[in-house]
Design a protein around this motif. Sequence first.
Motif, PDB file in Angstrom:
ATOM      1  N   LEU A   1       5.066   3.442  -1.358  1.00  0.00           N
ATOM      2  CA  LEU A   1       4.546   2.206  -0.788  1.00  0.00           C
ATOM      3  C   LEU A   1       3.653   1.491  -1.792  1.00  0.00           C
ATOM      4  CD1 LEU A   1       4.429   0.355   1.651  1.00  0.00           C
ATOM      5  CD2 LEU A   1       2.508   1.705   2.533  1.00  0.00           C
ATOM      6  N   GLU A   2       2.875   2.253  -2.533  1.00  0.00           N
ATOM      7  CA  GLU A   2       2.042   1.655  -3.578  1.00  0.00           C
ATOM      8  C   GLU A   2       2.913   1.023  -4.662  1.00  0.00           C
ATOM      9  OE1 GLU A   2      -0.959   0.133  -5.542  1.00  0.00           O
ATOM     10  OE2 GLU A   2      -1.156   1.117  -3.585  1.00  0.00           O
ATOM     11  N   ALA A   3       4.039   1.665  -4.965  1.00  0.00           N
ATOM     12  CA  ALA A   3       4.969   1.096  -5.952  1.00  0.00           C
ATOM     13  C   ALA A   3       5.501  -0.242  -5.454  1.00  0.00           C
ATOM     14  CB  ALA A   3       6.108   2.066  -6.220  1.00  0.00           C
ATOM     15  N   LEU A   4       5.816  -0.338  -4.152  1.00  0.00           N
ATOM     16  CA  LEU A   4       6.293  -1.601  -3.592  1.00  0.00           C
ATOM     17  C   LEU A   4       5.246  -2.700  -3.751  1.00  0.00           C
ATOM     18  CD1 LEU A   4       8.168  -0.721  -0.271  1.00  0.00           C
ATOM     19  CD2 LEU A   4       9.130  -1.270  -2.508  1.00  0.00           C
ATOM     20  N   ARG A   5       3.993  -2.369  -3.519  1.00  0.00           N
ATOM     21  CA  ARG A   5       2.930  -3.363  -3.687  1.00  0.00           C
ATOM     22  C   ARG A   5       2.861  -3.826  -5.138  1.00  0.00           C
ATOM     23  NH1 ARG A   5      -0.344   0.657  -0.590  1.00  0.00           N
ATOM     24  NH2 ARG A   5      -0.215   0.081   1.608  1.00  0.00           N
ATOM     25  N   ARG A   6       2.984  -2.883  -6.052  1.00  0.00           N
ATOM     26  CA  ARG A   6       2.954  -3.226  -7.477  1.00  0.00           C
ATOM     27  C   ARG A   6       4.163  -4.083  -7.854  1.00  0.00           C
ATOM     28  NH1 ARG A   6       2.904   1.427  -9.038  1.00  0.00           N
ATOM     29  NH2 ARG A   6       4.938   1.781 -10.012  1.00  0.00           N
ATOM     30  N   TYR A   7       5.327  -3.711  -7.349  1.00  0.00           N
ATOM     31  CA  TYR A   7       6.545  -4.478  -7.640  1.00  0.00           C
ATOM     32  C   TYR A   7       6.436  -5.901  -7.090  1.00  0.00           C
ATOM     33  CZ  TYR A   7       8.824   0.003  -8.772  1.00  0.00           C
ATOM     34  OH  TYR A   7       9.155   1.208  -9.327  1.00  0.00           O
ATOM     35  N   ALA A   8       5.860  -6.039  -5.884  1.00  0.00           N
ATOM     36  CA  ALA A   8       5.744  -7.367  -5.278  1.00  0.00           C
ATOM     37  C   ALA A   8       4.869  -8.276  -6.139  1.00  0.00           C
ATOM     38  CB  ALA A   8       5.167  -7.256  -3.874  1.00  0.00           C
ATOM     39  N   ALA A   9       3.784  -7.715  -6.686  1.00  0.00           N
ATOM     40  CA  ALA A   9       2.907  -8.502  -7.560  1.00  0.00           C
ATOM     41  C   ALA A   9       3.621  -8.883  -8.853  1.00  0.00           C
ATOM     42  CB  ALA A   9       1.639  -7.714  -7.869  1.00  0.00           C
TER      43      ALA A   9
END
Length: 316
Positions: free
Chosen positions: A252-260
């Motif tokens: 989930l943290e990776a998704l947040r990073r990818y979204a940014a």
Amino acid sequence: MGSAKEYYFDDLGIDQHWVSKTFFTCPECGTDVHQEVEVPEPDYTAEKSRDMVTGGQVEIQCDGCGSVFEGDAWAGPAHCDIELIKYPETHISCDPPGYDRPPEDWYDESEVPDDPFSIFKSNHDELLLLIDTQAKGDGSSLLNRMIFAQILTFLEAYFCDTLITGLREHPMRLAQFAAKDGSIKQTEIKASDVLSDPDHVRKLIEHNLKSRLYHQFGSGKTDKNGKSMPEGVALWYSIAFGFALAPKDDDLEALRRYAALRHDCVHRNGVTKSDEKLTLFDKNFLQEALATANRIVNHVDDKIIKLKDRTNESIL
């Protein structure tokens, strides 16, 4: 760039319809309008990204008062701008252009596929091939950034379609979701609309769900006990189905990073707020991002299947 264009259009047999998700406040009645608008196709035959921008005219109809506005649109590979001819001062927020079905099919029942999982898997395999055969060694290349953005786009489509199909299959969960979701529970519904169309409420909810941004994964905030607080897509899935969006917190943290990172790719041409050129999108990074998306999709699909099994057991 030509080879990538041929891969997407010719090999995949995609009928080209370019759209942008838009948001604006109607200048005549004040209604907030979320709408997908057909826009010109960027010119991917150009060598430089600034030369790929194409212009054209669009029409946008207000959902509230029904007014139709004509506008000028400019679409590039990483941005889209629309200006209303009669109301040039009205700000329109536009997502970068991408593929969609013809406008007349957007709100059709067929818009949401029966099997979002198989569609994502097919796209996953095509993207994996594209990374292996056409991604550049340069992690700052436009093509690599486009591939990265497309990974997130396919994942967003899966999240949206799976949320809607899952709620269709579980009417009680749809009712519970409508009672808990902040946006839906405050929606005003006319009795005359319900009486004239028994499916009106469901269609209204699905229209709401289709207009959401499925690259919102929260900020990672925790409550006073240190427990992660779901926001955005993670919250919607928690309310709808009662399970976590990702198999582990790191995903989930990776998704947040990818979204940014995706935001910097599509809105800043691969440059951060601090004017730093992003160069991390090499083949290894793209493969890992695709693997993370695939792992999350496998997790969600497994949970959805178990949800169906429990429902079938209760019926029997």
